[in-house]
Scaffold this motif. Sequence first.
Motif, mmCIF file in Angstrom:
data_model
loop_
_atom_site.group_PDB
_atom_site.id
_atom_site.type_symbol
_atom_site.label_atom_id
_atom_site.label_comp_id
_atom_site.label_asym_id
_atom_site.label_seq_id
_atom_site.Cartn_x
_atom_site.Cartn_y
_atom_site.Cartn_z
ATOM 1 N N ALA A 211 0.836 -1.215 0.000
ATOM 2 C CA ALA A 211 0.000 0.000 0.000
ATOM 3 C C ALA A 211 0.866 1.258 0.000
ATOM 4 O O ALA A 211 0.503 2.269 -0.620
ATOM 5 N N LEU A 212 2.018 1.219 0.655
ATOM 6 C CA LEU A 212 2.915 2.377 0.674
ATOM 7 C C LEU A 212 3.700 2.472 -0.629
ATOM 8 O O LEU A 212 3.976 3.578 -1.115
ATOM 9 N N TYR A 213 4.063 1.337 -1.202
ATOM 10 C CA TYR A 213 4.732 1.368 -2.509
ATOM 11 C C TYR A 213 3.832 2.026 -3.549
ATOM 12 O O TYR A 213 4.311 2.796 -4.395
ATOM 13 N N ARG A 214 2.555 1.777 -3.477
ATOM 14 C CA ARG A 214 1.602 2.389 -4.422
ATOM 15 C C ARG A 214 1.523 3.906 -4.236
ATOM 16 O O ARG A 214 1.108 4.624 -5.139
ATOM 17 N N LYS A 215 1.930 4.381 -3.066
ATOM 18 C CA LYS A 215 1.960 5.824 -2.810
ATOM 19 C C LYS A 215 3.301 6.448 -3.186
ATOM 20 O O LYS A 215 3.543 7.618 -2.922
ATOM 21 N N LYS B 287 8.405 11.648 -0.030
ATOM 22 C CA LYS B 287 8.999 12.207 1.192
ATOM 23 C C LYS B 287 8.203 11.860 2.442
ATOM 24 O O LYS B 287 8.735 11.872 3.558
ATOM 25 N N ASP B 288 6.925 11.541 2.256
ATOM 26 C CA ASP B 288 6.119 11.130 3.400
ATOM 27 C C ASP B 288 6.621 9.818 4.007
ATOM 28 O O ASP B 288 6.255 9.479 5.138
ATOM 29 N N SER B 289 7.458 9.091 3.263
ATOM 30 C CA SER B 289 7.988 7.830 3.782
ATOM 31 C C SER B 289 8.784 8.041 5.066
ATOM 32 O O SER B 289 8.878 7.136 5.898
ATOM 33 N N LEU C 155 18.670 8.456 -5.955
ATOM 34 C CA LEU C 155 19.320 9.286 -4.938
ATOM 35 C C LEU C 155 18.294 9.965 -4.038
ATOM 36 O O LEU C 155 18.543 10.156 -2.841
ATOM 37 N N GLU C 156 17.143 10.308 -4.588
ATOM 38 C CA GLU C 156 16.062 10.854 -3.761
ATOM 39 C C GLU C 156 15.601 9.820 -2.741
ATOM 40 O O GLU C 156 15.403 10.129 -1.559
ATOM 41 N N MET C 157 15.433 8.586 -3.206
ATOM 42 C CA MET C 157 15.018 7.516 -2.297
ATOM 43 C C MET C 157 16.045 7.297 -1.194
ATOM 44 O O MET C 157 15.682 7.145 -0.021
ATOM 45 N N VAL D 71 15.438 7.544 2.810
ATOM 46 C CA VAL D 71 15.715 6.423 3.715
ATOM 47 C C VAL D 71 16.617 6.884 4.855
ATOM 48 O O VAL D 71 16.388 6.535 6.023
ATOM 49 N N LEU D 72 17.632 7.673 4.540
ATOM 50 C CA LEU D 72 18.521 8.167 5.592
ATOM 51 C C LEU D 72 17.781 9.079 6.569
ATOM 52 O O LEU D 72 18.007 9.009 7.785
ATOM 53 N N MET D 73 16.889 9.914 6.056
ATOM 54 C CA MET D 73 16.086 10.748 6.954
ATOM 55 C C MET D 73 15.112 9.897 7.767
ATOM 56 O O MET D 73 14.875 10.163 8.952
#
Length: 451
Positions: free
Chosen positions: A124-128, A134-136, A189-191, A195-197
Amino acid sequence: MRFPQNFLWGSATASYQFEGAASLDGRGYTVWDDFCRRPGSILDGSNGDIACDHYHRYPEDVAIMGDIGFGAYRFSLAWSRILPDGIGAVNQKGIDFYNALIDELLKKNITPCITLYHWDMPYALYRKGGWQNKDSVDWFANYAEVVARAFGDRVKFFITFNEPQCFIGLGHVSGEHAPGNIMSRRSVLEMTHNVLMAHGKAVQAIRSAVPDAMIGYAPTSGVACPNTDRTEDIEAARKAYFDVPDQPNYMWNVSWFSDPVFFGKYPEAGLKVFEKDLPDFKPDDFKLITEPIDFYGQNIYNGYSVEDDGQGSYRRLPRKPGFARTACGWPVVPECLYWGPKFLYERYKKPIYITENGISCTDSVCLDGKIHDTERIDFLHRYLLSLGKAIEDGVDVKGYFVWSLMDNFEWAKGYTERFGIVHVDYETQERTWKDSAFWLKEVIKSGGAIL
């Protein structure tokens, strides 16, 4: 050789590879559930729907850990078993399962070591947008808070991410792992930055709920090892290890994933390589990424030889003809468990846990009903000798987790690789100790003295 008295000997597994019960008791669909249903994605056409059925057999599995003598068990939680959609309603049956597992471990005096994320993102989150959204960062922090509040009264050892180089690099650069969505370098690189944040915000969430938590992070690496003990070759290997080379899987490096966590900035070598594709970074991002952690986990399996090139840089050497390899083709390089911890400790100055190390072998049940995995014993013996030498030379290594407790679903290789020290018959789910399990029991009992 004797390891420190309080050294933590453990084994490790991951939820999708081990638990099974993929559609039971409210667990949500994941990117790995979906990837396994894509024709041609998995070598033997299998999936993790049942895997080792640990969901139903955890008391037996914990008893095996206790009998071997492990003091710790590193396991990942299935995010979608706790939050089926990744956010929103909590699935109490998922909480109940992990509570029961944790309590069973504590009965056996085994320290539960939770990894929040070992690659199985809720679909469900992958679909978003998954990690590119950035909401991840907030999704993951919310999940971390739910976990910490549910289990933090008994669990004090937490790892945020396992091998981001893999779930980003293999998932979005080469496409050989879930979700198998090859993306542009800028998107990747955005991903990575998100992930680091997310790591930093999860650390905050855990620390807030469990003030006495020990929190770490577990990337991976192939270790650059000096070809000789010459100072020039050692420095060349150090440079190679922390370099960010422009290569097909450009995510496969150490410093892009670790320098921001400890130094609050990306390495200059990477900034040069990625210059044309860099997303916009905000100074506050790095304040979050550098949220203090207590230890540095590292998954190390192999390495490569490097020498000084005579011009202040390094030269990577070809492997010797007929070099030793594991069943899955990985090179056998015991010295990587000396040089890896040494270089990492000198650079990042944090206590180190080897959060994964092990070998795939062509194990089979012999005529006598036993599994004589002498190759695994020799591999672990050589690697542990190197790790012990690193400790003797002043590297602060706190623990070692063998991969894996037992044979399981090996991602894109399905059930064609066996990494366990315990054999699994996938038709009957019978567990059988391999010779390596008996051997490792004696290593642990002796504190490494028999090495």
